[in-house]
Design a protein around this motif. Structure first.
Motif, PDB file in Angstrom:
ATOM      1  N   UNK A   1       0.828  -1.206   0.000  1.00 14.67           N
ATOM      2  CA  UNK A   1       0.000   0.000   0.000  1.00 14.67           C
ATOM      3  C   UNK A   1       0.862   1.256   0.000  1.00 14.67           C
ATOM      4  N   UNK A   2       1.864   1.270   0.850  1.00 14.63           N
ATOM      5  CA  UNK A   2       2.725   2.452   0.977  1.00 14.63           C
ATOM      6  C   UNK A   2       3.540   2.682  -0.296  1.00 14.63           C
ATOM      7  N   UNK A   3       4.124   1.622  -0.820  1.00  9.21           N
ATOM      8  CA  UNK A   3       4.955   1.743  -2.024  1.00  9.21           C
ATOM      9  C   UNK A   3       4.114   2.176  -3.221  1.00  9.21           C
ATOM     10  N   UNK A   4       2.920   1.608  -3.375  1.00 14.55           N
ATOM     11  CA  UNK A   4       2.037   2.006  -4.483  1.00 14.55           C
ATOM     12  C   UNK A   4       1.583   3.458  -4.320  1.00 14.55           C
ATOM     13  N   UNK A   5       1.261   3.866  -3.087  1.00 16.49           N
ATOM     14  CA  UNK A   5       0.797   5.241  -2.839  1.00 16.49           C
ATOM     15  C   UNK A   5       1.895   6.253  -3.142  1.00 16.49           C
ATOM     16  N   UNK A   6       3.132   5.889  -2.810  1.00 15.57           N
ATOM     17  CA  UNK A   6       4.253   6.812  -2.983  1.00 15.57           C
ATOM     18  C   UNK A   6       4.685   6.897  -4.448  1.00 15.57           C
ATOM     19  N   UNK A   7       4.847   5.744  -5.095  1.00 13.75           N
ATOM     20  CA  UNK A   7       5.287   5.720  -6.489  1.00 13.75           C
ATOM     21  C   UNK A   7       6.685   6.278  -6.688  1.00 13.75           C
TER      22      UNK A   7
END
Length: 195
Positions: free
Chosen positions: A12-18
């Motif tokens: 979730x965090x990695x996808x949100x940050x990009x």
């Protein structure tokens, strides 16, 4: 229970940050478990996933990570210190667990026994100070110069839930947000990187 929750948190965090992200682990076992769980999904989403101890040297892995700009690097041991990734290639740092030594390692065990004989508490005299030093070194992976900026996510709830968490929070050189749900974390991360 921690593994499935932490994997959802990481994704979730990695996808949100990009952005270029590094996840620091305290053991190869955890690193490999996470890698096995996310590698196929990251491949499908065309996110370069690199992991320490997975075929190539540390130098080659780091160079690939820096060159990509949006890659995710999973590291342990030597990646907590002496790794220099200035600029946008590293904008999200995730500390998977607080970096405590394994108390059952023979050298650590012998040292703890010595401290007990001297009437000292091994946790307060050795475990905690060593973990705090490693923690500070981990933070140093993200901010290498005045222009660097990013988010550090601590996936280990002990930093909030345990009495010794206060020691770790004291050495965090920036504002702390205590987000407890995936939605809160995702919103915080995506809005911070959009700002």
């Amino acid at each position: 229970y921690f593994i499935p929750q932490s994997i959802e948190l990481l994704k979730t965090t990695i996808y949100s940050a990009g952005v270029g992200s590094m996840v620091l682990f305290t053991s190869y076992r955890d690193l490999n478990r996470v890698y096995d769980q996310i590698s196929e999904e990251f491949y499908k989403k065309e996110i370069l996933l690199l992991a320490q101890g997975r075929g190539q040297s540390r130098t080659v892995t780091l160079n690939e990570f820096k060159a990509d700009g949006r890659a995710v690097l999973l590291g342990t041991s030597s990646f907590w210190e002496g790794v220099d990734v200035p600029g946008e290639s590293l904008s999200l740092l995730i500390l998977y667990k607080l970096p405590f030594q394994v108390p059952t390692e023979p050298i650590v065990e012998a040292y703890y026994e010595k401290l007990r004989r001297e009437g000292k508490d091994p946790f307060m005299h050795s475990t905690l100070p060593n973990a705090m030093l490693r923690f500070r070194q981990g933070f140093g992976r993200l901010i290498r110069n005045k222009k660097d900026r990013g988010i550090i996510l601590i996936a280990d709830s002990r930093v909030i839930n345990k009495y010794y968490g206060a020691y770790f929070r004291e050495i965090i050189p920036t504002k702390i947000y205590n987000a407890t749900t995936l939605v809160e974390i995702s919103d915080l991360v995506s809005s911070w990187f959009r700002a």
